[in-house]
Design an enzyme around this catalytic site. Structure first.
Site, PDB file in Angstrom:
ATOM      1  N   THR A  89      10.008  -3.159  -0.426  1.00  0.00           N
ATOM      2  CA  THR A  89      10.654  -1.843  -0.362  1.00  0.00           C
ATOM      3  C   THR A  89      11.866  -1.967   0.557  1.00  0.00           C
ATOM      4  O   THR A  89      11.726  -2.265   1.747  1.00  0.00           O
ATOM      5  CB  THR A  89       9.668  -0.798   0.198  1.00  0.00           C
ATOM      6  OG1 THR A  89       8.517  -0.781  -0.648  1.00  0.00           O
ATOM      7  CG2 THR A  89      10.297   0.582   0.240  1.00  0.00           C
ATOM      8  N   GLU A 118       7.382  -2.554  -6.295  1.00  0.00           N
ATOM      9  CA  GLU A 118       5.975  -2.340  -6.681  1.00  0.00           C
ATOM     10  C   GLU A 118       5.535  -0.957  -6.212  1.00  0.00           C
ATOM     11  O   GLU A 118       6.086  -0.426  -5.259  1.00  0.00           O
ATOM     12  CB  GLU A 118       5.070  -3.452  -6.129  1.00  0.00           C
ATOM     13  CG  GLU A 118       5.199  -3.714  -4.623  1.00  0.00           C
ATOM     14  CD  GLU A 118       4.516  -2.711  -3.755  1.00  0.00           C
ATOM     15  OE1 GLU A 118       3.627  -2.024  -4.267  1.00  0.00           O
ATOM     16  OE2 GLU A 118       4.875  -2.602  -2.571  1.00  0.00           O
ATOM     17  N   GLU A 122      -2.790   1.083  -1.358  1.00  0.00           N
ATOM     18  CA  GLU A 122      -3.820   0.360  -0.619  1.00  0.00           C
ATOM     19  C   GLU A 122      -5.182   0.859  -1.091  1.00  0.00           C
ATOM     20  O   GLU A 122      -5.349   2.050  -1.358  1.00  0.00           O
ATOM     21  CB  GLU A 122      -3.698   0.634   0.881  1.00  0.00           C
ATOM     22  CG  GLU A 122      -2.607  -0.185   1.516  1.00  0.00           C
ATOM     23  CD  GLU A 122      -2.551   0.026   3.025  1.00  0.00           C
ATOM     24  OE1 GLU A 122      -3.604   0.144   3.676  1.00  0.00           O
ATOM     25  OE2 GLU A 122      -1.425   0.085   3.528  1.00  0.00           O
ATOM     26  N   ALA A 251      -3.540  19.536   1.113  1.00  0.00           N
ATOM     27  CA  ALA A 251      -3.161  19.790   2.506  1.00  0.00           C
ATOM     28  C   ALA A 251      -4.131  19.048   3.419  1.00  0.00           C
ATOM     29  O   ALA A 251      -5.300  18.856   3.080  1.00  0.00           O
ATOM     30  CB  ALA A 251      -3.199  21.283   2.777  1.00  0.00           C
ATOM     31  N   GLY A 252      -3.659  18.634   4.572  1.00  0.00           N
ATOM     32  CA  GLY A 252      -4.521  17.902   5.497  1.00  0.00           C
ATOM     33  C   GLY A 252      -3.799  17.642   6.806  1.00  0.00           C
ATOM     34  O   GLY A 252      -2.939  18.425   7.223  1.00  0.00           O
ATOM     35  N   CYS A 259       3.503   3.038   4.691  1.00  0.00           N
ATOM     36  CA  CYS A 259       4.558   3.245   3.681  1.00  0.00           C
ATOM     37  C   CYS A 259       5.313   4.567   3.819  1.00  0.00           C
ATOM     38  O   CYS A 259       6.514   4.569   4.050  1.00  0.00           O
ATOM     39  CB  CYS A 259       3.950   3.133   2.287  1.00  0.00           C
ATOM     40  SG  CYS A 259       3.134   1.555   2.030  1.00  0.00           S
ATOM     41  N   LYS A 318      -6.275   6.767   5.657  1.00  0.00           N
ATOM     42  CA  LYS A 318      -6.892   7.371   4.471  1.00  0.00           C
ATOM     43  C   LYS A 318      -8.195   6.624   4.240  1.00  0.00           C
ATOM     44  O   LYS A 318      -8.385   5.520   4.788  1.00  0.00           O
ATOM     45  CB  LYS A 318      -5.981   7.297   3.248  1.00  0.00           C
ATOM     46  CG  LYS A 318      -5.740   5.894   2.728  1.00  0.00           C
ATOM     47  CD  LYS A 318      -4.985   5.932   1.404  1.00  0.00           C
ATOM     48  CE  LYS A 318      -4.875   4.548   0.803  1.00  0.00           C
ATOM     49  NZ  LYS A 318      -4.181   4.521  -0.476  1.00  0.00           N
ATOM     50  N   ARG A 325      -2.052   2.301  10.705  1.00  0.00           N
ATOM     51  CA  ARG A 325      -0.637   2.470  11.046  1.00  0.00           C
ATOM     52  C   ARG A 325      -0.225   3.937  10.843  1.00  0.00           C
ATOM     53  O   ARG A 325      -0.508   4.533   9.807  1.00  0.00           O
ATOM     54  CB  ARG A 325       0.241   1.548  10.179  1.00  0.00           C
ATOM     55  CG  ARG A 325       0.151   0.092  10.611  1.00  0.00           C
ATOM     56  CD  ARG A 325       0.910  -0.811   9.679  1.00  0.00           C
ATOM     57  NE  ARG A 325       0.279  -0.871   8.361  1.00  0.00           N
ATOM     58  CZ  ARG A 325       0.838  -1.443   7.294  1.00  0.00           C
ATOM     59  NH1 ARG A 325       2.035  -1.985   7.387  1.00  0.00           N
ATOM     60  NH2 ARG A 325       0.200  -1.467   6.135  1.00  0.00           N
TER      61      ARG A 325
END
Ligand code: UGA
Length: 429
Positions: A89, A118, A122, A251-252, A259, A318, A325
């Site tokens: 990226t 790409e 993850e 939402a969270g 990324c 997540k 990170r």
């Protein structure tokens, strides 16, 4: 060198579902040859994929040191007619700089440079690599891009074999097919050729637009909190519009990981460098980073006083990964400590990595068990939506608490059930 040694032994050096199987297959068959030697790796290569990390640099833009270092070293050994494919990226304009480096290092070599970003996630990276959502190739001529499309098609033809070898992957494969806008379409329908600069922009724009959707939902959650609406219901309704769709409107605590935060910042930086106003992208980033402070305010609003002990469930950015990170969960822990709370936190996979990224300090420690998160605390906050946390015996765990207060910052748990046990609140509802 240690990473190369690990790969040579047929294993990946980080956890990703199904990857060990692929590495082992490659090593056993002799088709995968890990080496630190550029000459050995590249001298006979027809196609060279560059997949080097591009972390955030000091000014917030992408740090391209590793990219240009690798391009320069590779340039010495590429053979005539080689195709150089950039998978990392990168900010728009990187390709032209890379081409100049190759020409300066190896003036006589004839090569084609392509950008093919790409889009893998993850936790589902193997299946996303095998069955790609879309294949973008920018730059070069038709012959070169067709050759690379051909390689990706060969890989996709292996999908069935790979899925059968790692049965858990099939779960993601099915999800992938269901969520994939291109499901049912032919391989060719998923292929897009563009100019070099467009391909570079497609990757950062995709990530920034997904990040924007999340930030939009989080901002709406704050409105919902004021008026008694429910952000999940609102986004269900909004997402039923097929032009919008439901994905990335959950939402969270905000987006994290290696990324989205990096790519939004990278887009801000390159936009500004080009003299274009980046305030829209900047706002997306800022609102996201404030989300943990908003949740701290919600916790205060539930009457949990500064000095109280808070338990935090989840540290990974997540579920399904040990990656922490820019993890919103880790950042929440630190924000709570800053507000004077005493924090204990746990995670099924990410404690060790968290200890490095978010070190323990006075008023903040890691515990191994969920029970220890509930013990003697005034409130428990769910920070990462691990499936493991869905059906815990919350009734029993609540007995361990000093006060029975619970905040679900990921809107993950069944509100009706939780309200019977706790003074319960969740985001935007
Ligand atoms: C992301 C993209 O989804 C991939 O397509 C891309 O290839 C990859 O970045 C990359 O640039 O390499 P990833 O970082 O693995 O993949 O994670 P996501 O699943 O996209 O989640 C990012 C963050 O957004 C997580 O913190 C997640 O909790 C959060 N999120 C996601 C929400 O808060 N709400 C949502 O509705 C969706």
């Amino acid at each position: 060198p240690e990473k190369i040694e690990t790969i040579k032994s047929g294993k990946s050096y980080f956890y990703e579902l199904g990857l060990d199987n692929l590495v082992k297959k490659g090593i056993d068959s002799g088709n995968l040859i890990p080496t630190l030697d550029y000459e050995e790796g590249l001298k006979d290569a027809d196609v060279i994929f560059l997949s080097v990390g591009t972390p955030s640099g000091a000014n917030g833009g992408f740090d391209l040191t590793y990219i240009f270092d690798a391009v320069e070293k590779a340039a010495k050994y590429i053979k005539d007619g080689a195709i150089f494919v950039q998978r990392s990226t990168v900010p728009v304009g990187t390709g032209q700089r890379a081409i100049s480096i190759i020409k300066a290092t190896n003036p006589d070599v004839k090569f084609t440079y392509l950008s093919s970003p790409e889009f893998l996630r993850e936790g589902a990276a193997v299946i996303d690599s095998v069955i790609q959502d879309r294949i973008v190739i920018g730059g070069g001529d038709k012959g070169a891009s067709d050759k690379v499309f051909g390689i990706f098609k060969d890989i996709e033809n292996m999908a069935e074999e790979i899925c059968s070898e790692t049965p858990e992957i099939s779960k993601y494969a099915n999800n992938n097919m269901v969520n994939n806008n291109h499901s049912g379409h032919s391989f060719e329908d998923k292929c897009l050729t563009t100019c070099l600069e467009s391909a570079e922009l497609i990757k950062v724009c995709s990530n920034t637009l997904l990040a924007t959707k999340i930030t939009f939902a989080n901002n709406v959650a704050r409105v919902c909190d004021r008026v008694g609406a429910n952000v999940t219901e609102v986004m269900d309704g909004v997402g039923m519009d097929r032009r919008i769709n439901r994905s990335f409107l959950y939402a969270g605590l905000g987006f994290g990981g290696g990324c989205f935060p990096k790519d939004v910042k990278g887009l801000i930086s390159s936009t500004e460098e080009l003299g274009v106003d980046a305030s829209f992208f900047q706002k997306v980033y800022d609102v996201n980073m404030e989300q943990v402070d908003y949740v701290v305010d919600q916790i205060k609003g539930m009457g949990v006083e500064s000095g109280s002990r808070v338990g935090v469930l989840g540290l990974a950015f997540k579920p399904g990964t040990s990656d922490v990170r820019v993890s919103p969960a880790g950042r929440l822990c630190k924000a709570l400590v800053k507000s004077g709370y005493d924090v204990v936190a746990t995670d099924p996979q990410a404690i060790e990595e968290s200890k490095i990224e978010f070190p323990q300090e006075n008023g903040f420690r890691y515990v191994d068990s969920v029970e220890d998160v509930f013990k003697d605390v005034s409130i428990v906050v769910l920070a990462t939506d691990w499936p493991e946390y869905k059906d815990l015996d919350y009734e029993k765990l609540s007995e361990l608490m000093k006060e029975k207060i619970f905040y679900d910052s990921r809107n993950f748990l069944e509100k009706e059930k939780m309200e019977k046990i706790f003074n319960f609140d969740n985001l935007g509802a």
